[in-house]
Design an enzyme around this catalytic site. Sequence first.
Site, PDB file in Angstrom:
ATOM      1  N   ASN A  68      27.223  25.974 -18.949  1.00 54.89           N
ATOM      2  CA  ASN A  68      26.822  25.300 -17.034  1.00 54.89           C
ATOM      3  C   ASN A  68      25.608  26.051 -16.946  1.00 54.89           C
ATOM      4  O   ASN A  68      25.441  26.769 -17.359  1.00 54.89           O
ATOM      5  CB  ASN A  68      27.670  25.956 -16.526  1.00 54.89           C
ATOM      6  CG  ASN A  68      27.291  25.937 -14.843  1.00 54.89           C
ATOM      7  OD1 ASN A  68      26.876  25.476 -14.641  1.00 54.89           O
ATOM      8  ND2 ASN A  68      28.280  26.695 -14.398  1.00 54.89           N
ATOM      9  N   HIS A  71      32.695  25.776  -8.398  1.00 59.89           N
ATOM     10  CA  HIS A  71      32.433  26.587  -9.448  1.00 59.89           C
ATOM     11  C   HIS A  71      32.650  27.974  -7.637  1.00 59.89           C
ATOM     12  O   HIS A  71      31.810  27.391  -7.052  1.00 59.89           O
ATOM     13  CB  HIS A  71      31.207  27.191  -9.771  1.00 59.89           C
ATOM     14  CG  HIS A  71      30.580  27.389 -10.410  1.00 59.89           C
ATOM     15  ND1 HIS A  71      30.043  28.778 -10.326  1.00 59.89           N
ATOM     16  CD2 HIS A  71      30.616  27.406 -11.471  1.00 59.89           C
ATOM     17  CE1 HIS A  71      29.890  29.711 -11.401  1.00 59.89           C
ATOM     18  NE2 HIS A  71      30.128  29.094 -12.102  1.00 59.89           N
ATOM     19  N   LYS A 119      23.424  25.989 -15.254  1.00 59.30           N
ATOM     20  CA  LYS A 119      23.670  26.309 -12.990  1.00 59.30           C
ATOM     21  C   LYS A 119      21.957  25.557 -12.707  1.00 59.30           C
ATOM     22  O   LYS A 119      21.711  24.365 -13.069  1.00 59.30           O
ATOM     23  CB  LYS A 119      23.638  28.055 -13.138  1.00 59.30           C
ATOM     24  CG  LYS A 119      24.505  28.253 -14.416  1.00 59.30           C
ATOM     25  CD  LYS A 119      24.479  29.856 -13.695  1.00 59.30           C
ATOM     26  CE  LYS A 119      25.800  30.390 -14.542  1.00 59.30           C
ATOM     27  NZ  LYS A 119      26.590  31.264 -13.667  1.00 59.30           N
ATOM     28  N   GLU A 138      29.522  30.409  -7.533  1.00 56.51           N
ATOM     29  CA  GLU A 138      28.275  30.232  -7.062  1.00 56.51           C
ATOM     30  C   GLU A 138      28.645  29.309  -5.701  1.00 56.51           C
ATOM     31  O   GLU A 138      27.776  29.642  -4.727  1.00 56.51           O
ATOM     32  CB  GLU A 138      27.563  30.284  -8.174  1.00 56.51           C
ATOM     33  CG  GLU A 138      27.248  31.299  -9.094  1.00 56.51           C
ATOM     34  CD  GLU A 138      27.619  30.668 -10.164  1.00 56.51           C
ATOM     35  OE1 GLU A 138      26.345  30.225 -10.174  1.00 56.51           O
ATOM     36  OE2 GLU A 138      26.989  33.062 -11.356  1.00 56.51           O
ATOM     37  N   GLU A 195      37.535  31.298 -14.028  1.00 55.60           N
ATOM     38  CA  GLU A 195      36.789  31.958 -14.142  1.00 55.60           C
ATOM     39  C   GLU A 195      37.025  33.128 -13.028  1.00 55.60           C
ATOM     40  O   GLU A 195      36.281  33.277 -11.546  1.00 55.60           O
ATOM     41  CB  GLU A 195      35.664  31.217 -13.951  1.00 55.60           C
ATOM     42  CG  GLU A 195      35.440  30.197 -14.861  1.00 55.60           C
ATOM     43  CD  GLU A 195      33.805  29.369 -14.512  1.00 55.60           C
ATOM     44  OE1 GLU A 195      33.115  30.308 -15.858  1.00 55.60           O
ATOM     45  OE2 GLU A 195      33.252  29.582 -13.516  1.00 55.60           O
ATOM     46  N   SER A 232      31.300  35.317 -19.105  1.00 56.26           N
ATOM     47  CA  SER A 232      30.608  35.813 -20.198  1.00 56.26           C
ATOM     48  C   SER A 232      31.159  35.846 -21.539  1.00 56.26           C
ATOM     49  O   SER A 232      31.613  36.622 -21.908  1.00 56.26           O
ATOM     50  CB  SER A 232      30.752  37.325 -19.730  1.00 56.26           C
ATOM     51  OG  SER A 232      30.063  37.609 -18.425  1.00 56.26           O
ATOM     52  N   GLY A 235      28.541  35.843 -15.401  1.00 54.45           N
ATOM     53  CA  GLY A 235      27.336  36.672 -15.546  1.00 54.45           C
ATOM     54  C   GLY A 235      27.113  38.125 -15.281  1.00 54.45           C
ATOM     55  O   GLY A 235      25.841  38.552 -15.285  1.00 54.45           O
TER      56      GLY A 235
HETATM   57  C1  PEP Z   1      29.909  29.454 -15.845  1.00 56.40           C
HETATM   58  O1  PEP Z   1      28.590  30.002 -14.827  1.00 56.40           O
HETATM   59  O2  PEP Z   1      30.771  29.150 -15.296  1.00 56.40           O
HETATM   60  C2  PEP Z   1      29.990  31.263 -15.886  1.00 56.40           C
HETATM   61  C3  PEP Z   1      30.608  31.468 -17.035  1.00 56.40           C
HETATM   62  O3  PEP Z   1      29.031  32.449 -16.920  1.00 56.40           O
HETATM   63  P1  PEP Z   1      28.307  33.148 -18.030  1.00 56.40           P
HETATM   64  O4  PEP Z   1      29.302  32.316 -18.789  1.00 56.40           O
HETATM   65  O5  PEP Z   1      27.147  33.359 -17.678  1.00 56.40           O
HETATM   66  O6  PEP Z   1      29.725  34.305 -17.120  1.00 56.40           O
END
Ligand code: PEP
Length: 249
Positions: free
Chosen positions: A6, A90, A8, A92, A160, A202, A166
């Site tokens: 992803n 997601h 983003k 976000e 998630e 992460s 992040g």
């Molecule tokens: C994500 O954007 O879905 C995500 C898991 O980001 P990160 O790996 O940076 O935590």
Amino acid sequence: MIIAANWKMNPPLAEAGALAAAYAAATHDGVTRVLFPPAPYLVQMSMRLDGSGVLLGGQDCHQADSGAHTGDVAASMLAACGAGMVLLGHSERRQDHGETDALVAAKAGTALGEGLAVMICVGETLDQRAAGDAEAVVTSQLEGSIPPVVTPDRLTIAYEPVWAIGTGKVAGVDEITAMHAAIRNWLAGRGLGQVPVLYGGSVKPGNADEIFAVGDVGGALVGGASLKAEDFDAICAAGARAAAICASA
Ligand code: PEP
């Protein structure tokens, strides 16, 4: 194993081509890789990834087929640009755009109608986990975000935890095991027991083997680490190791 990148709202276009080319040059047995680039990059990424086996997806779509929705992207447009999948719900988008479960389900229904597969994200906040509500929150998100028309072959779930995205904080193996079992149980009760359930939050080269060793983890949704070709490649290599262990069991 499914390992999805992803991106983003990253990286600059000048870097995206080289990054996609690095993805395309690698192969990992037993791993399906998916790239979710920013929508304006889809056509170029589609050309870069052609013939590589890396699948392409959109990061979001609108719930309507077309119309007066300035700035939005229709599912049919994603498909026309080479996407076979769309990421929906997601955290976000849920946080930044106030997306509700009902809206995610409406978007998923439209995307499925356009022939796309959907990857639907669920996950609890730190406060919800501290209150002991993590499983209730996630199962409620599953209930509200998955449209009734879905078939198992076109659905992937990404668990998630919001507090792990992040932040560098990763859910513990016990937390991942318990939540994936709860999600699997919920899916099985609706005839969706074969649906892959990914972990996201992460994921890095240094923790991927441990996460993929959890029985019910079918891969990862990777944000930050997917922007470095060598890190994404190392995570995919961990996925290939997990797939090989699974195949020999
Ligand atoms: C994500 O954007 O879905 C995500 C898991 O980001 P990160 O790996 O940076 O935590």
